[in-house]
Design an enzyme around this catalytic site. Structure first.
Site, short mmCIF file in Angstrom:
data_model
loop_
_atom_site.label_atom_id
_atom_site.label_comp_id
_atom_site.label_asym_id
_atom_site.label_seq_id
_atom_site.Cartn_x
_atom_site.Cartn_y
_atom_site.Cartn_z
N SER A 7 1.00 -0.95 0.30
CA SER A 7 0.02 0.15 0.27
C SER A 7 0.43 1.18 -0.22
CB SER A 7 -0.67 0.18 1.05
OG SER A 7 0.15 0.21 2.29
N GLU A 33 1.79 5.33 0.81
CA GLU A 33 0.95 6.47 1.35
C GLU A 33 1.18 8.24 0.52
OE1 GLU A 33 0.48 7.18 5.97
OE2 GLU A 33 2.05 8.87 5.52
N ASP A 36 -0.54 15.08 14.45
CA ASP A 36 0.87 16.21 15.46
C ASP A 36 -0.19 17.46 15.25
OD1 ASP A 36 2.67 14.62 15.48
OD2 ASP A 36 2.98 14.93 13.44
N PHE A 45 13.98 13.95 10.37
CA PHE A 45 12.17 13.36 10.58
C PHE A 45 12.57 12.62 11.31
CE2 PHE A 45 8.48 11.14 8.05
CZ PHE A 45 7.75 11.79 9.46
N HIS A 93 3.48 -1.15 4.02
CA HIS A 93 2.91 0.46 3.54
C HIS A 93 3.43 1.23 3.25
CE1 HIS A 93 -0.55 3.45 3.85
NE2 HIS A 93 0.99 4.17 4.86
P1 FAD Z 1 -1.19 7.75 20.11
O1 FAD Z 1 -0.96 6.29 20.10
O2 FAD Z 1 -2.60 8.73 20.32
O3 FAD Z 1 0.11 8.46 21.06
C1 FAD Z 1 1.49 8.27 20.56
C2 FAD Z 1 1.96 7.61 22.32
O4 FAD Z 1 1.99 8.34 22.97
C3 FAD Z 1 0.79 6.04 22.18
O5 FAD Z 1 1.85 5.01 21.90
C4 FAD Z 1 0.86 6.43 24.08
O6 FAD Z 1 2.40 6.04 24.25
C5 FAD Z 1 1.21 8.32 23.90
N1 FAD Z 1 0.04 8.77 24.67
C6 FAD Z 1 -0.82 9.48 23.93
N2 FAD Z 1 -2.24 10.42 24.23
C7 FAD Z 1 -1.57 9.52 25.80
C8 FAD Z 1 -2.34 9.55 26.28
N3 FAD Z 1 -4.08 10.06 26.79
N4 FAD Z 1 -2.73 8.56 27.24
C9 FAD Z 1 -1.04 8.03 27.59
N5 FAD Z 1 -0.50 7.73 26.38
C10 FAD Z 1 -0.55 8.55 25.49
N6 FAD Z 1 -0.30 13.23 11.34
C11 FAD Z 1 -0.86 13.82 11.46
O7 FAD Z 1 -1.06 14.85 11.78
N7 FAD Z 1 -1.24 13.51 10.37
C12 FAD Z 1 -1.46 12.61 8.89
O8 FAD Z 1 -2.17 12.07 8.40
C13 FAD Z 1 -0.14 11.29 9.84
N8 FAD Z 1 -0.19 10.16 9.76
C14 FAD Z 1 0.12 9.33 9.53
C15 FAD Z 1 0.20 7.92 9.54
C16 FAD Z 1 0.88 6.87 10.78
C17 FAD Z 1 0.81 5.56 10.23
C18 FAD Z 1 1.65 7.00 11.75
C19 FAD Z 1 2.36 6.39 12.58
C20 FAD Z 1 1.27 8.35 12.06
C21 FAD Z 1 1.17 9.68 11.44
N9 FAD Z 1 0.80 10.81 12.10
C22 FAD Z 1 0.09 11.40 11.33
C23 FAD Z 1 1.54 11.34 12.77
C24 FAD Z 1 0.71 11.46 14.14
O9 FAD Z 1 -0.50 11.93 14.01
C25 FAD Z 1 1.39 11.47 15.10
O10 FAD Z 1 2.82 10.69 15.99
C26 FAD Z 1 1.14 11.69 16.52
O11 FAD Z 1 2.26 12.39 17.45
C27 FAD Z 1 0.41 10.11 17.76
O12 FAD Z 1 -0.86 10.27 17.07
P2 FAD Z 1 -1.15 8.93 16.89
O13 FAD Z 1 -2.75 8.63 16.59
O14 FAD Z 1 -0.48 7.69 16.06
O15 FAD Z 1 -0.53 7.70 18.65
#
Ligand code: FAD
Length: 288
Positions: A7, A9, A101, A210, A259
């Site tokens: 896949s 991105e 982010d 990065f 991916h």
């Molecule tokens: P989450 O799983 O929500 O958090 C990451 C880690 O932080 C967790 O594993 C946990 O250890 C800790 N954590 C976070 N919140 C809590 C909490 N409330 N309590 C306890 N621990 C916590 N960013 C963008 O802006 N746009 C995109 O399109 C985008 N695409 C992405 C695609 C992929 C495949 C990946 C891996 C990342 C992408 N990101 C994107 C980056 C991502 O948004 C950032 O890494 C962000 O900081 C974390 O989001 P998440 O949902 O992956 O992580």
């Protein structure tokens, strides 16, 4: 070695020139018959409309399944779910659900007062609609905000328990990093498919910066390899070889899906796919 499912991105284009580049990238990679392609959502929610337009255009014109990234940043719950709903109406039923982010310059994620406070909340709300196949992010090298790898595994479990069926990992540089994470997830009872995210290295300086920002651990041998390759003008050759080797190691370790983070540049991804036996199955005229 079995041929992997792949896949790709992309990020949404922000100018006319960038649009041409994305369509060119799709023209090269869509004929490889990917399982799906995904379109990112800019940091801070900055590309909301552009993501939406790119997702719908690809869905309508390229004959590939599209997953739309969606984040919790800077939007109310209602606004976020309205975006998801408009994807469902357009026939797009895959979402990559992320916390997101923060915008440039912000010191960390702050939930919108009426928004989703975490990726877990977003996944749960999307799952409750019953309309989507949900993927989430995962971190084989611990996320910068996580205390440990165990915390990342535990948080991924919460996202899967909330309704995610697939996890796509942040990029990493050594296959063992992925295997360690996969084993820890299995030990924690996580049943979701975990797809390694692969970043072909187009520009080492940029990728290194990065990596530092997103917590991917850079092994010393990689710095040394790029220092030598840059001196000798064979950076691109090294990138193709290293990425192919990483993917091969993953496939030999039982991985079936890869991916690729294409950064809207198709050449390295196409070359690595070719080395893995993933070659055009259809012409663009047939997919478009
Ligand atoms: P989450 O799983 O929500 O958090 C990451 C880690 O932080 C967790 O594993 C946990 O250890 C800790 N954590 C976070 N919140 C809590 C909490 N409330 N309590 C306890 N621990 C916590 N960013 C963008 O802006 N746009 C995109 O399109 C985008 N695409 C992405 C695609 C992929 C495949 C990946 C891996 C990342 C992408 N990101 C994107 C980056 C991502 O948004 C950032 O890494 C962000 O900081 C974390 O989001 P998440 O949902 O992956 O992580």
């Amino acid at each position: 070695m079995p041929t992997p499912r792949v896949s790709f991105e992309f990020f949404p284009p922000q100018s006319l020139e960038a649009s041409f580049r994305l369509w060119d990238t799709l023209g090269t990679l869509a004929p490889l018959a990917p399982e799906f392609v995904s379109v990112t959502y800019g940091a801070g929610g900055t590309t909301r409309d552009l993501t939406h337009d790119a997702v719908k255009t690809i869905h309508a014109n390229y004959g590939v399944k599209v997953a739309a990234h969606l984040t919790c940043v800077d939007a109310t719950r209602e606004e976020t779910l309205a975006i998801a709903d408009s994807y469902a109406e357009a026939g797009v039923n895959r979402i990559v659900a992320l916390r997101g982010d923060p915008p440039k310059g912000a010191d960390g994620f702050r939930a919108h007062p009426e928004g989703f406070a975490s990726s877990v909340e977003l996944v749960k709300a999307l799952a409750d609609t019953g309309k989507f196949e949900i993927a989430v992010g995962a971190y084989p090298d611990p996320h910068p905000e996580a205390d440990s790898l165990a915390a990342c595994v535990e948080y991924l479990k919460r996202k899967v328990d909330a309704g995610a069926s697939t996890a796509i990992t942040q990029f990493f540089f050594e296959a063992d990093t992925f295997f360690r994470f996969r084993d820890a997830c299995a030990d924690a009872g996580i049943g979701a498919t975990i797809i390694p995210g692969i970043l072909p290295i187009g520009n080492w300086t940029r990728v290194r910066n990065f990596a530092t920002r997103c917590g991917a651990i850079v092994p010393a041998w990689l710095d040394e390899a790029y220092a030598a390759a840059t001196r000798d003008g064979r950076e691109s050759l090294l990138s193709t070889a290293l990425c192919t080797e990483l993917c091969t190691d993953l496939l030999e370790g039982g991985v079936e899906d890869l991916h690729f983070y294409t950064l809207n540049s198709p050449d390295l991804t196409r070359d690595v796919c070719a080395a893995l036996g993933v070659t055009p199955r259809v012409t663009l005229a047939e997919v478009a």
